[in-house]
Scaffold this motif. Structure first.
Motif, PDB file in Angstrom:
ATOM      1  N   ASN A  63       0.864  -1.174   0.000  1.00 28.70           N
ATOM      2  CA  ASN A  63       0.000   0.000   0.000  1.00 28.70           C
ATOM      3  C   ASN A  63       0.899   1.222   0.000  1.00 28.70           C
ATOM      4  O   ASN A  63       1.877   1.271   0.747  1.00 28.70           O
ATOM      5  N   THR A  64       0.575   2.224  -0.783  1.00 34.62           N
ATOM      6  CA  THR A  64       1.484   3.353  -0.968  1.00 34.62           C
ATOM      7  C   THR A  64       1.279   4.463   0.057  1.00 34.62           C
ATOM      8  O   THR A  64       1.859   5.536  -0.078  1.00 34.62           O
ATOM      9  N   ILE A  65       0.468   4.227   1.091  1.00 33.54           N
ATOM     10  CA  ILE A  65       0.199   5.229   2.131  1.00 33.54           C
ATOM     11  C   ILE A  65       0.916   4.835   3.418  1.00 33.54           C
ATOM     12  O   ILE A  65       0.814   3.687   3.860  1.00 33.54           O
ATOM     13  N   LEU A  66       1.626   5.779   4.030  1.00 35.29           N
ATOM     14  CA  LEU A  66       2.296   5.491   5.299  1.00 35.29           C
ATOM     15  C   LEU A  66       1.337   5.561   6.474  1.00 35.29           C
ATOM     16  O   LEU A  66       1.275   4.638   7.286  1.00 35.29           O
ATOM     17  N   ILE A  67       0.600   6.675   6.598  1.00 34.80           N
ATOM     18  CA  ILE A  67      -0.278   6.911   7.745  1.00 34.80           C
ATOM     19  C   ILE A  67      -1.682   7.218   7.237  1.00 34.80           C
ATOM     20  O   ILE A  67      -1.865   8.070   6.361  1.00 34.80           O
ATOM     21  N   SER A  68      -2.671   6.523   7.802  1.00 31.64           N
ATOM     22  CA  SER A  68      -4.060   6.748   7.414  1.00 31.64           C
ATOM     23  C   SER A  68      -4.882   7.058   8.659  1.00 31.64           C
ATOM     24  O   SER A  68      -4.739   6.394   9.694  1.00 31.64           O
ATOM     25  N   PHE A  69      -5.780   8.043   8.533  1.00 30.18           N
ATOM     26  CA  PHE A  69      -6.581   8.487   9.681  1.00 30.18           C
ATOM     27  C   PHE A  69      -8.039   8.634   9.250  1.00 30.18           C
ATOM     28  O   PHE A  69      -8.355   9.403   8.338  1.00 30.18           O
ATOM     29  N   GLY A  70      -8.913   7.859   9.888  1.00 29.08           N
ATOM     30  CA  GLY A  70     -10.345   7.993   9.676  1.00 29.08           C
ATOM     31  C   GLY A  70     -10.898   7.333   8.433  1.00 29.08           C
ATOM     32  O   GLY A  70     -12.033   7.624   8.029  1.00 29.08           O
ATOM     33  N   ALA A  71     -10.183   6.421   7.811  1.00 28.58           N
ATOM     34  CA  ALA A  71     -10.609   5.848   6.531  1.00 28.58           C
ATOM     35  C   ALA A  71     -11.942   5.119   6.611  1.00 28.58           C
ATOM     36  O   ALA A  71     -12.687   5.048   5.630  1.00 28.58           O
ATOM     37  N   GLU A  72     -12.264   4.552   7.785  1.00 30.78           N
ATOM     38  CA  GLU A  72     -13.510   3.790   7.934  1.00 30.78           C
ATOM     39  C   GLU A  72     -14.588   4.572   8.676  1.00 30.78           C
ATOM     40  O   GLU A  72     -15.589   4.003   9.108  1.00 30.78           O
ATOM     41  N   GLY A  73     -14.404   5.872   8.829  1.00 25.91           N
ATOM     42  CA  GLY A  73     -15.411   6.716   9.456  1.00 25.91           C
ATOM     43  C   GLY A  73     -15.120   6.985  10.919  1.00 25.91           C
ATOM     44  O   GLY A  73     -14.612   6.121  11.634  1.00 25.91           O
ATOM     45  N   TYR A  74     -15.459   8.193  11.364  1.00 26.08           N
ATOM     46  CA  TYR A  74     -15.183   8.606  12.738  1.00 26.08           C
ATOM     47  C   TYR A  74     -16.276   8.093  13.668  1.00 26.08           C
ATOM     48  O   TYR A  74     -17.469   8.228  13.381  1.00 26.08           O
ATOM     49  N   LYS A  75     -15.871   7.506  14.796  1.00 24.60           N
ATOM     50  CA  LYS A  75     -16.793   6.846  15.716  1.00 24.60           C
ATOM     51  C   LYS A  75     -16.908   7.549  17.060  1.00 24.60           C
ATOM     52  O   LYS A  75     -17.749   7.182  17.877  1.00 24.60           O
TER      53      LYS A  75
END
Length: 443
Positions: free
Chosen positions: A301-313
């Motif tokens: 995967n070409t992304i180092l850091i991901s935040f909130g991809a599946e929605g904020y809970k």
């Protein structure tokens, strides 16, 4: 009636004979070995009647918060496990243990020693590492409750100096540790070649702390299992730990409401096939300070850091990205940070970027002093030595970050490879993550 009469006659004869036998002629009473119980892997085990137990020595003082998982003085027993101890099986020790006890496991290999821990204020530690040994738990096809080598659902539990490897279960979600309930601290442990290194449930009151530990080559290869996979718990704290070479999964994935990722090395390295290096799929509060985070040239995967991809809970969602060194080795130019839009706060100070893209691509937030640099800014970047060189031009370019939610964001420690930290002295002067490399660990 005739059969019953014969039975009474035989009984009377035997009783009469017994009266003539003196105590001197009776065989010795067989020793009572203990109770037979069933271990988590289904095997029958003997729980000894009088195990090797002794009071825990009180060597702590009122300021020592590491004396027990509860942060106070230990008051229970020590239960010794090992080839030379009376108890050989960790499952037996788990069945015997009571709240407040300490389990000491002698260095050596323990195949199929799966266990379930449900106690409170419990310490489980490997001993003998100073003499060159290590406690290694080898799954070898076994799994407590078909979940993990160890399942933890207790109160406050500390586990230290133990290696977990080879966990496999039918649903391909086997873990070194399955953490389900309580407050668990992992210290100086290793998780290698499991389907998940450590996986937690979604208990909203649970808290997990990981210190000075290593997670490598975990994952079933399906992209859904990871080096560390934390569910929707209350709090995750990871300090001074080394994450590398996840098998198609993430180096670290957390759904916790509050996350403190401090002074670690998350590097996929040569030949690595990890997905994200760091992911917070549901946002939350994330303090990411002083880490070395590297994406390999062979990433999944070409992304180092991901935040909130599946929605904020959760009601509050913020990412504080402070004094990290972010390295993109993917030849197609990967993305350092992806943030899903929403009611969030993104604050990024003093991150060094080895790669061509900027940190704030398409992201709104407070971005201060996050320069792109080249490999010559580091001592030996191609061998993961990301110490800043004296002629990098970065000296005294550090910008003090703000205080957030009562937490000082300025770095307080540096990562020491492998899997340790030490306190920084003086005022920071450089952007990026500080690190120390032992000479034999540069690779």
């Amino acid at each position: 009636m005739f059969a019953l009469s014969l039975w009474f006659t035989a009984l009377s004869t035997n009783l009469a004979a017994a009266e003539k036998i003196t105590d001197d002629t009776l065989p010795d009473t067989a020793p009572y070995l203990g109770e037979i119980r069933r271990a988590p892997n289904g095997a029958l085990i003997v729980v000894p009647a009088t195990p090797t137990l002794q009071p825990t020595p009180d060597t702590s003082d009122s300021s020592d918060t590491s004396a027990s998982p509860a942060g106070g003085k230990t008051t229970g027993r020590i239960i010794s496990v090992g080839p030379d101890a009376r108890i050989h099986s960790i499952a037996t020790a788990a069945a015997l243990a009571r709240n407040g006890d300490t389990i000491e496991i002698a260095a050596g290999d323990y195949p199929q020693n799966v266990a379930v821990w449900t106690q409170d204020n419990l310490t489980i530690r490997g001993i003998g590492e100073k003499s060159g040994g290590r406690v290694r738990l080898l799954a070898n096809g076994a799994g407590a409750e078909q979940k993990a080598i160890w399942v933890v659902r207790g109160g406050k539990i500390l586990i230290e100096n133990i290696e977990f490897s080879g966990a496999r279960v039918p649903d391909k979600n086997g873990a070194g540790i399955r953490f389900e309930e309580g407050e668990l601290t992992i210290r100086h442990c290793r998780f290698l070649e499991n389907e998940n290194g450590l996986i937690s449930g979604n208990n909203p009151d649970a808290a997990l702390t990981i210190e000075n530990s290593e997670f490598g080559h975990n994952g079933a290869g399906d992209g859904y299992s990871h080096n560390l996979y934390v569910g929707a718990i209350k709090k995750l704290r990871v300090v001074g730990s080394y994450f590398h070479h996840a098998n198609a999964g993430h180096l670290l994935k957390s759904r916790a409401r509050e996350n403190h990722i401090l002074y670690n090395r998350l590097t996929d390295e040569t030949g690595g096939h990890a997905s994200y290096e760091l992911e917070f799929p549901n946002g939350g509060m994330a303090y990411v300070i002083g880490n070395i985070i590297e994406q390999s040239a062979t990433t999944e995967n070409t992304i180092l850091i991901s935040f909130g991809a599946e929605g904020y809970k959760t009601p509050k969602n913020a990412l504080y990205l402070i004094n990290n060194t972010l390295v993109d080795h993917w030849p197609g130019n990967g993305t350092f940070l992806v943030v899903k839009p929403g009611a969030i706060n993104i604050t990024a100070y003093n991150n060094l970027l080895l790669g061509k893209r900027p940190l704030n691509t398409g992201i709104d937030g407070l971005f201060v002093n996050n320069p792109n640099v080249n490999a010559r800014s580091f001592v030996l970047a191609d061998r993961h030595d990301y110490r800043v060189t004296r002629d990098s031009g970065l000296e005294r370019t550090y910008v003090p970050p703000p205080v957030a939610n009562g937490i000082t964001l300025a770095p307080q420690q540096e990562y020491v490879h492998p899997a340790a930290t030490r306190l920084l002295t003086g005022t920071p002067t450089l952007p990026g993550a500080r690190q120390t490399m032992q000479p034999d660990t540069i690779r």
